[in-house]
Design a protein around this motif. Sequence first.
Motif, PDB file in Angstrom:
ATOM      1  N   TYR A  78      -6.663  -2.779  74.084  1.00 55.55           N
ATOM      2  CA  TYR A  78      -5.460  -2.916  73.873  1.00 55.55           C
ATOM      3  C   TYR A  78      -4.740  -4.012  72.959  1.00 55.55           C
ATOM      4  O   TYR A  78      -3.923  -3.956  72.031  1.00 55.55           O
ATOM      5  CB  TYR A  78      -4.575  -3.154  75.269  1.00 55.55           C
ATOM      6  N   ASP A  79      -5.350  -5.352  72.905  1.00 54.84           N
ATOM      7  CA  ASP A  79      -5.008  -6.242  71.845  1.00 54.84           C
ATOM      8  C   ASP A  79      -5.097  -5.837  70.627  1.00 54.84           C
ATOM      9  O   ASP A  79      -4.248  -6.197  69.792  1.00 54.84           O
ATOM     10  CB  ASP A  79      -5.898  -7.447  72.316  1.00 54.84           C
ATOM     11  N   LYS A  82      -2.044  -3.372  69.896  1.00 58.46           N
ATOM     12  CA  LYS A  82      -1.106  -3.900  69.768  1.00 58.46           C
ATOM     13  C   LYS A  82      -0.633  -4.831  68.397  1.00 58.46           C
ATOM     14  O   LYS A  82       0.275  -4.704  67.438  1.00 58.46           O
ATOM     15  CB  LYS A  82      -0.281  -4.793  70.824  1.00 58.46           C
ATOM     16  N   GLU A  83      -1.891  -5.748  68.045  1.00 56.83           N
ATOM     17  CA  GLU A  83      -1.966  -6.532  66.793  1.00 56.83           C
ATOM     18  C   GLU A  83      -1.548  -5.272  65.614  1.00 56.83           C
ATOM     19  O   GLU A  83      -0.939  -5.580  64.751  1.00 56.83           O
ATOM     20  CB  GLU A  83      -3.060  -7.119  66.636  1.00 56.83           C
ATOM     21  N   GLU A 229       8.160  -5.571  69.438  1.00 51.68           N
ATOM     22  CA  GLU A 229       6.893  -5.835  69.948  1.00 51.68           C
ATOM     23  C   GLU A 229       6.706  -4.975  71.304  1.00 51.68           C
ATOM     24  O   GLU A 229       5.567  -4.616  71.479  1.00 51.68           O
ATOM     25  CB  GLU A 229       7.107  -7.489  70.349  1.00 51.68           C
ATOM     26  N   GLN A 230       7.846  -4.873  72.082  1.00 55.53           N
ATOM     27  CA  GLN A 230       7.444  -4.175  73.304  1.00 55.53           C
ATOM     28  C   GLN A 230       7.185  -2.346  72.925  1.00 55.53           C
ATOM     29  O   GLN A 230       6.332  -2.051  73.403  1.00 55.53           O
ATOM     30  CB  GLN A 230       8.959  -3.972  73.854  1.00 55.53           C
ATOM     31  N   GLU A 233       3.651  -2.561  71.969  1.00 62.54           N
ATOM     32  CA  GLU A 233       2.753  -2.538  72.891  1.00 62.54           C
ATOM     33  C   GLU A 233       2.468  -0.992  73.600  1.00 62.54           C
ATOM     34  O   GLU A 233       1.534  -0.748  74.150  1.00 62.54           O
ATOM     35  CB  GLU A 233       3.294  -3.357  74.122  1.00 62.54           C
ATOM     36  N   GLY A 236       0.113   0.856  71.270  1.00 64.95           N
ATOM     37  CA  GLY A 236      -1.240  -0.069  71.410  1.00 64.95           C
ATOM     38  C   GLY A 236      -1.997   0.487  72.558  1.00 64.95           C
ATOM     39  O   GLY A 236      -3.187   0.391  72.588  1.00 64.95           O
ATOM     40  N   ARG A 237      -1.281   0.690  73.713  1.00 63.46           N
ATOM     41  CA  ARG A 237      -1.913   1.281  74.741  1.00 63.46           C
ATOM     42  C   ARG A 237      -2.399   2.912  74.292  1.00 63.46           C
ATOM     43  O   ARG A 237      -3.423   3.377  74.874  1.00 63.46           O
ATOM     44  CB  ARG A 237      -0.872   1.265  75.784  1.00 63.46           C
TER      45      ARG A 237
END
Length: 254
Positions: A78-79, A82-83, A229-230, A233, A236-237
């Motif tokens: 996930y990290d 998201k990145e 950013e949200q 996320e 990213g998932r």
Amino acid sequence: MSEQNGAVNLTINNNIGTIEFYHPKGNSLPGAILRKLAQTITEAGENDDIRVLVIQSRGDGAFCAGASFDELIAIDDYDTGKEFFMGFALVLNAMRTCPKLIIVRVHGKTVGGGVGIAAAGDYTFAEEKADIKLSELALGIGPFVVGPAVERKVGKSAFSALSIDATNWYDAEWALENGLFNKIFGSTYDLDQAIRALASELAKSSPEAMKNLKAVLWKGTEDWDLLLEQRAEISGRLVLSDFTKNFIKKFKNK
């Protein structure tokens, strides 16, 4: 950054800053290009020698093929996901907060994140061959990060059409009629002449007046640092799903 991994370059001429991005795979956008592009836009916005910015990509093929599939398929947590998608957020927010007016030159087909860049331009010129597509839903992701920029320009109805009809191209005339493009041209020569004319006029205009106009044009987007950013996320998932991995593998094996 070596040319085989892409490049972002800034040139300044007569108070016009031109930022060109490039990647050998259809001017796609890997993470390093995204961050370099965002950094270059921010630095150009702080440069007093620049009064107006032009963003373009290299070559005569695609303007932008969107996210790098090589990087997408390599994401395994996930990290990292998201990145990666934060790279698009950084570019759009850099364009939004840049105090200089930004002209975007779209010379060919553009997908996903490239549509977001076109939408975040303060004035966007395109060639008639510059078809667009938001293909993210077909990948199992959805156009979450670029969505606010595209919807701001074309409205919710047109954005819904683009994001749901994710496998079909929409032509430049459609993009013009719906406000994504401001003008379209039949040749690269005419495109560049029009960009040069507007950029030259803006370069002679009051920097303070243009800065204030930019703030007015982007009023209501003050929450985008958090919003994008949200959205990163969410993407990213979703990029970790088997659906997305299998889609990209099939696409790359065609």
